[in-house]
Design a protein around this motif. Structure first.
Motif, PDB file in Angstrom:
ATOM      1  N   ASN A   1       0.232 -19.115  -3.303  1.00  0.00           N
ATOM      2  CA  ASN A   1       0.558 -17.773  -3.795  1.00  0.00           C
ATOM      3  C   ASN A   1       0.579 -16.714  -2.691  1.00  0.00           C
ATOM      4  N   ALA A   2       0.449 -17.167  -1.437  1.00  0.00           N
ATOM      5  CA  ALA A   2       0.392 -16.220  -0.319  1.00  0.00           C
ATOM      6  C   ALA A   2       1.781 -15.883   0.216  1.00  0.00           C
ATOM      7  N   LEU A   3       1.881 -14.695   0.793  1.00  0.00           N
ATOM      8  CA  LEU A   3       3.123 -14.236   1.428  1.00  0.00           C
ATOM      9  C   LEU A   3       2.974 -14.316   2.944  1.00  0.00           C
ATOM     10  N   SER A   4       4.062 -14.596   3.628  1.00  0.00           N
ATOM     11  CA  SER A   4       4.056 -14.467   5.081  1.00  0.00           C
ATOM     12  C   SER A   4       4.084 -12.971   5.405  1.00  0.00           C
ATOM     13  N   LEU A   5       3.717 -12.618   6.615  1.00  0.00           N
ATOM     14  CA  LEU A   5       3.773 -11.209   7.027  1.00  0.00           C
ATOM     15  C   LEU A   5       5.201 -10.682   6.971  1.00  0.00           C
ATOM     16  N   GLU A   6       6.165 -11.564   7.271  1.00  0.00           N
ATOM     17  CA  GLU A   6       7.582 -11.164   7.214  1.00  0.00           C
ATOM     18  C   GLU A   6       7.997 -10.841   5.773  1.00  0.00           C
ATOM     19  N   GLU A   7       7.547 -11.677   4.827  1.00  0.00           N
ATOM     20  CA  GLU A   7       7.875 -11.432   3.413  1.00  0.00           C
ATOM     21  C   GLU A   7       7.254 -10.129   2.927  1.00  0.00           C
ATOM     22  N   PHE A   8       6.016  -9.885   3.328  1.00  0.00           N
ATOM     23  CA  PHE A   8       5.347  -8.645   2.934  1.00  0.00           C
ATOM     24  C   PHE A   8       6.100  -7.441   3.499  1.00  0.00           C
ATOM     25  N   GLU A   9       6.512  -7.543   4.756  1.00  0.00           N
ATOM     26  CA  GLU A   9       7.241  -6.437   5.399  1.00  0.00           C
ATOM     27  C   GLU A   9       8.567  -6.176   4.694  1.00  0.00           C
ATOM     28  N   THR A  10       9.293  -7.232   4.361  1.00  0.00           N
ATOM     29  CA  THR A  10      10.574  -7.093   3.649  1.00  0.00           C
ATOM     30  C   THR A  10      10.371  -6.386   2.310  1.00  0.00           C
ATOM     31  N   ASN A  11       9.334  -6.809   1.575  1.00  0.00           N
ATOM     32  CA  ASN A  11       9.058  -6.245   0.242  1.00  0.00           C
ATOM     33  C   ASN A  11       8.667  -4.773   0.313  1.00  0.00           C
ATOM     34  N   ILE A  12       7.845  -4.437   1.287  1.00  0.00           N
ATOM     35  CA  ILE A  12       7.378  -3.045   1.364  1.00  0.00           C
ATOM     36  C   ILE A  12       8.502  -2.123   1.841  1.00  0.00           C
ATOM     37  N   LYS A  13       9.392  -2.650   2.695  1.00  0.00           N
ATOM     38  CA  LYS A  13      10.542  -1.849   3.127  1.00  0.00           C
ATOM     39  C   LYS A  13      11.514  -1.628   1.975  1.00  0.00           C
ATOM     40  N   ALA A  14      11.653  -2.641   1.115  1.00  0.00           N
ATOM     41  CA  ALA A  14      12.513  -2.508  -0.068  1.00  0.00           C
ATOM     42  C   ALA A  14      11.959  -1.442  -0.994  1.00  0.00           C
ATOM     43  N   GLN A  15      10.639  -1.402  -1.153  1.00  0.00           N
ATOM     44  CA  GLN A  15       9.982  -0.376  -1.986  1.00  0.00           C
ATOM     45  C   GLN A  15      10.201   1.004  -1.396  1.00  0.00           C
ATOM     46  N   ALA A  16      10.069   1.104  -0.079  1.00  0.00           N
ATOM     47  CA  ALA A  16      10.243   2.405   0.592  1.00  0.00           C
ATOM     48  C   ALA A  16      11.676   2.915   0.407  1.00  0.00           C
ATOM     49  N   SER A  17      12.643   1.994   0.467  1.00  0.00           N
ATOM     50  CA  SER A  17      14.044   2.376   0.278  1.00  0.00           C
ATOM     51  C   SER A  17      14.299   2.865  -1.129  1.00  0.00           C
ATOM     52  N   THR A  18      13.678   2.203  -2.107  1.00  0.00           N
ATOM     53  CA  THR A  18      13.808   2.600  -3.518  1.00  0.00           C
ATOM     54  C   THR A  18      13.274   4.002  -3.749  1.00  0.00           C
TER      55      THR A  18
ATOM     56  N   LEU B   1       1.834   0.012   5.844  1.00  0.00           N
ATOM     57  CA  LEU B   1       1.496   0.933   4.749  1.00  0.00           C
ATOM     58  C   LEU B   1       1.665   2.387   5.200  1.00  0.00           C
ATOM     59  N   LYS B   2       1.274   2.657   6.433  1.00  0.00           N
ATOM     60  CA  LYS B   2       1.394   4.028   6.953  1.00  0.00           C
ATOM     61  C   LYS B   2       2.850   4.386   7.246  1.00  0.00           C
ATOM     62  N   LYS B   3       3.547   3.452   7.894  1.00  0.00           N
ATOM     63  CA  LYS B   3       4.925   3.730   8.333  1.00  0.00           C
ATOM     64  C   LYS B   3       5.906   3.791   7.155  1.00  0.00           C
ATOM     65  N   GLU B   4       5.827   2.804   6.266  1.00  0.00           N
ATOM     66  CA  GLU B   4       6.829   2.692   5.199  1.00  0.00           C
ATOM     67  C   GLU B   4       6.498   3.534   3.966  1.00  0.00           C
ATOM     68  N   LEU B   5       5.212   3.692   3.670  1.00  0.00           N
ATOM     69  CA  LEU B   5       4.836   4.418   2.449  1.00  0.00           C
ATOM     70  C   LEU B   5       4.232   5.797   2.739  1.00  0.00           C
ATOM     71  N   GLY B   6       4.087   6.122   4.032  1.00  0.00           N
ATOM     72  CA  GLY B   6       3.582   7.446   4.393  1.00  0.00           C
ATOM     73  C   GLY B   6       2.112   7.663   4.110  1.00  0.00           C
ATOM     74  N   LEU B   7       1.359   6.580   4.020  1.00  0.00           N
ATOM     75  CA  LEU B   7      -0.079   6.713   3.771  1.00  0.00           C
ATOM     76  C   LEU B   7      -0.790   7.069   5.073  1.00  0.00           C
ATOM     77  N   LYS B   8      -1.288   8.306   5.145  1.00  0.00           N
ATOM     78  CA  LYS B   8      -1.918   8.746   6.391  1.00  0.00           C
ATOM     79  C   LYS B   8      -3.290   8.121   6.579  1.00  0.00           C
ATOM     80  N   LYS B   9      -3.976   7.899   5.462  1.00  0.00           N
ATOM     81  CA  LYS B   9      -5.318   7.326   5.538  1.00  0.00           C
ATOM     82  C   LYS B   9      -5.462   6.262   4.460  1.00  0.00           C
ATOM     83  N   ILE B  10      -5.762   5.020   4.865  1.00  0.00           N
ATOM     84  CA  ILE B  10      -5.901   3.923   3.900  1.00  0.00           C
ATOM     85  C   ILE B  10      -6.877   2.893   4.459  1.00  0.00           C
TER      86      ILE B  10
END
Length: 239
Positions: A219-236, A36-45
């Motif tokens: 309905n759960a995601l693997s950590l790899e799936e979550f990472e892929t999805n959040i990186k795709a969002q960051a790229s968008t 969340l911090k690295k890909e979305l730039g959230l300094k505090k969460i």
């Protein structure tokens, strides 16, 4: 459905993660927080989990972000479902594979009738003694700290409720099970106690959490799936 925007994570989301074997719950939370911090730039969460899973267990881990961390206590109190395997005929000090087998016992006397009789004993309101290899505090130290120093400690029993206990497949010495239980239930202790009730020994060789309240592993995601999805969002967002 997860909204992968930075604002949505700050506002609060409930993430269903399929925790891999050998990861601690703390490591999984840290991985999510780092992404969340690295890909979305959230300094505090704020990020926290709603119920620990041992490193030797896999399965459903609920991780809350932002304002949803206020729901952690409520989520921790939900009924949980587990599947796994008990190996009878042997015990370990930790009640699972964290430690080596310390004693072996006969299993030739274990019949279908005895298994059914024992299974029924473990449904309802019970008093359970947590394992010595656990994070519960006693005299200011974690129980596992006492255990690793070889110190003997008196451990009090705790009230738990087992709503359902099924032996889904029996191929001795292995018993596959599905258990539905209350908060605070140690499945390792249950494996040990079932071994005792069978007039043998028992320890847990695999464990998977499949349900917490209405939340399921399907309905759960693997950590790899979550990472892929959040990186795709960051790229968008960058585009």
């Amino acid at each position: 459905m997860i909204n992968y925007s930075a604002e949505a994570f700050q506002q609060g989301q409930i993430l269903l993660i399929d925790k891999p074997l050998h990861w601690s719950s703390f490591q999984a939370v840290n991985k999510i927080k780092w992404l969340l911090k690295k890909e979305l730039g959230l300094k505090k969460i704020k990020v926290g989990h709603a119920g620990t899973l041992d490193p030797l267990a896999s399965g459903l881990l609920i991780i809350c972000t932002g304002k949803s961390t206020k729901q952690i206590s409520e989520l921790q109190g939900q009924i949980k479902e587990y599947t796994g395997t008990i190996q009878v005929g042997a015990t370990t000090p930790s009640y699972d594979l964290e430690t080596e087998i310390d004693q072996t016992y006969p299993i030739e006397h274990i019949t279908e009738n005895l298994l059914e009789e024992v299974r029924l004993q473990f449904i309802g309101n019970l008093e359970q003694r947590p394992p010595i290899f656990s994070a519960i505090k006693k005299d200011g130290k974690r129980l596992y700290e006492h255990a690793r120093k070889g110190e003997e400690v008196e451990i009090n029993t705790r009230p738990i409720t087992i709503y359902g206990c099924e032996f889904t497949q029996v191929s001795l010495p292995n018993i596959d099970f599905k258990v539905t239980c209350s908060k605070g239930t140690y499945i390792r202790s249950l494996a040990y106690d079932i071994g005792l009730a069978l007039k043998s020994g028992g320890h847990l060789t695999s464990l998977r959490r499949t349900k917490i309240g209405d939340y399921t592993i399907e309905n759960a995601l693997s950590l790899e799936e979550f990472e892929t999805n959040i990186k795709a969002q960051a790229s968008t967002e960058e585009a």
